[in-house]
Design an enzyme around this catalytic site. Structure first.
Site, mmCIF file in Angstrom:
data_model
loop_
_atom_site.group_PDB
_atom_site.id
_atom_site.type_symbol
_atom_site.label_atom_id
_atom_site.label_comp_id
_atom_site.label_asym_id
_atom_site.label_seq_id
_atom_site.Cartn_x
_atom_site.Cartn_y
_atom_site.Cartn_z
ATOM 1 N N HIS A 40 0.800 -1.224 0.000
ATOM 2 C CA HIS A 40 0.000 0.000 0.000
ATOM 3 C C HIS A 40 0.838 1.281 0.000
ATOM 4 O O HIS A 40 0.446 2.276 -0.580
ATOM 5 C CB HIS A 40 -0.984 0.008 1.175
ATOM 6 C CG HIS A 40 -0.380 0.275 2.508
ATOM 7 N ND1 HIS A 40 0.428 -0.642 3.161
ATOM 8 C CD2 HIS A 40 -0.449 1.354 3.319
ATOM 9 C CE1 HIS A 40 0.813 -0.142 4.319
ATOM 10 N NE2 HIS A 40 0.303 1.079 4.434
ATOM 11 N N ASP A 41 1.995 1.266 0.639
ATOM 12 C CA ASP A 41 2.836 2.458 0.734
ATOM 13 C C ASP A 41 4.119 2.351 -0.085
ATOM 14 O O ASP A 41 5.080 3.076 0.177
ATOM 15 C CB ASP A 41 3.197 2.738 2.202
ATOM 16 C CG ASP A 41 2.152 3.551 2.939
ATOM 17 O OD1 ASP A 41 1.311 4.202 2.276
ATOM 18 O OD2 ASP A 41 2.165 3.550 4.184
ATOM 19 N N LYS A 44 6.117 5.363 -1.153
ATOM 20 C CA LYS A 44 6.962 6.132 -0.230
ATOM 21 C C LYS A 44 8.447 5.948 -0.549
ATOM 22 O O LYS A 44 9.276 6.692 -0.037
ATOM 23 C CB LYS A 44 6.665 5.772 1.221
ATOM 24 C CG LYS A 44 5.349 6.368 1.696
ATOM 25 C CD LYS A 44 5.118 6.145 3.172
ATOM 26 C CE LYS A 44 3.830 6.823 3.616
ATOM 27 N NZ LYS A 44 3.551 6.553 5.041
ATOM 28 N N HIS A 69 2.789 9.900 -2.746
ATOM 29 C CA HIS A 69 3.135 8.475 -2.659
ATOM 30 C C HIS A 69 2.031 7.582 -3.206
ATOM 31 O O HIS A 69 2.305 6.484 -3.677
ATOM 32 C CB HIS A 69 3.527 8.067 -1.230
ATOM 33 C CG HIS A 69 2.396 7.737 -0.323
ATOM 34 N ND1 HIS A 69 1.671 8.693 0.361
ATOM 35 C CD2 HIS A 69 1.865 6.542 0.025
ATOM 36 C CE1 HIS A 69 0.741 8.097 1.096
ATOM 37 N NE2 HIS A 69 0.832 6.790 0.914
ATOM 38 N N HIS A 95 -5.878 4.290 -0.932
ATOM 39 C CA HIS A 95 -6.026 4.002 0.499
ATOM 40 C C HIS A 95 -6.107 5.252 1.373
ATOM 41 O O HIS A 95 -6.393 5.151 2.563
ATOM 42 C CB HIS A 95 -4.925 3.048 0.990
ATOM 43 C CG HIS A 95 -3.546 3.632 1.061
ATOM 44 N ND1 HIS A 95 -2.747 3.804 -0.048
ATOM 45 C CD2 HIS A 95 -2.822 4.079 2.108
ATOM 46 C CE1 HIS A 95 -1.593 4.322 0.310
ATOM 47 N NE2 HIS A 95 -1.615 4.502 1.630
ATOM 48 N N HIS A 96 -5.922 6.445 0.792
ATOM 49 C CA HIS A 96 -6.094 7.696 1.546
ATOM 50 C C HIS A 96 -7.346 8.461 1.117
ATOM 51 O O HIS A 96 -7.541 9.610 1.516
ATOM 52 C CB HIS A 96 -4.857 8.586 1.425
ATOM 53 C CG HIS A 96 -3.722 8.114 2.274
ATOM 54 N ND1 HIS A 96 -3.741 8.192 3.650
ATOM 55 C CD2 HIS A 96 -2.551 7.530 1.947
ATOM 56 C CE1 HIS A 96 -2.610 7.696 4.132
ATOM 57 N NE2 HIS A 96 -1.878 7.277 3.117
ATOM 58 N N ASP A 124 -5.184 0.700 8.336
ATOM 59 C CA ASP A 124 -3.947 1.479 8.280
ATOM 60 C C ASP A 124 -3.987 2.624 9.288
ATOM 61 O O ASP A 124 -3.026 2.848 10.031
ATOM 62 C CB ASP A 124 -3.741 2.007 6.860
ATOM 63 C CG ASP A 124 -2.377 2.642 6.630
ATOM 64 O OD1 ASP A 124 -1.382 2.192 7.230
ATOM 65 O OD2 ASP A 124 -2.305 3.579 5.823
#
Length: 181
Positions: A40-41, A44, A69, A95-96, A124
């Site tokens: 998911h990240d 980054k 990201h 996801h944000h 998360d």
């Protein structure tokens, strides 16, 4: 790039799989979710450590950089042909996003947000709240649960929050079994 990331993604995968099972995902779909969530990240990787590890609040400019990201991760995973990589790409991108449409990068709302991303978002945020970060202390488990409830219908899918609340004892077991790093 830090010691806490490994345990974060282990807890996150477990939390998401628990919520996915509770939602009624098939065994195969839940397995894909479990294995896609750790990516998911991935975006980054494109963010400087000076921002990721900053001890204190981010400036508006730094936060704008952090927000990239999602697109970077989506781009990195966009060539994937397998269902696993396609789900991971979708999660990385959205996801944000928030239930009320105030999230990023596209301001999606409600059911416009893919299910896997809605599940990941709750888990998360919950794990981030209960974990110490360079910019904040860890919240007590119960306070983090209360915050998830408070964000129901604002940040999070209310039906998924209801399922999360039914699974708090199992969430606590995961929280206790996988070290916070």
């Amino acid at each position: 790039r830090d010691g806490a990331t490994g345990t974060h993604i282990k807890r996150l995968s477990q939390y998401c799989a628990l919520l996915g099972r509770s939602y009624g995902l098939s065994k195969n779909a839940n397995n894909v979710l479990f294995h896609a969530v750790p990516m998911h990240d991935v975006g980054k990787l494109g963010i400087a450590d000076a921002i990721l590890q900053k001890p204190g609040p981010l400036s508006h400019e730094e936060f704008d950089i952090i927000k990239t990201h999602c697109q970077v991760g989506s781009d990195l995973l966009s060539e994937g042909k397998s269902t696993l990589l396609q789900v991971a790409q979708s999660i990385a991108l959205s996801h944000h996003e928030k239930w009320d449409g105030s999230g990023y990068p596209h301001g999606l709302a409600n059911l416009q947000i893919p299910l896997a991303s809605r599940i990941t978002s709750i888990c998360d945020v919950f794990d981030a709240l209960t974990s110490e970060r360079p910019y904040k202390k860890a919240w007590p488990f119960e306070e983090a649960v209360d915050e998830v409830w408070r964000m129901r219908k604002i940040y999070f899918d209310p039906n998924l929050v209801d399922l999360f609340m039914k699974n708090v004892p199992q969430m606590k077991k995961i929280y206790q079994e996988i070290p916070l790093g």
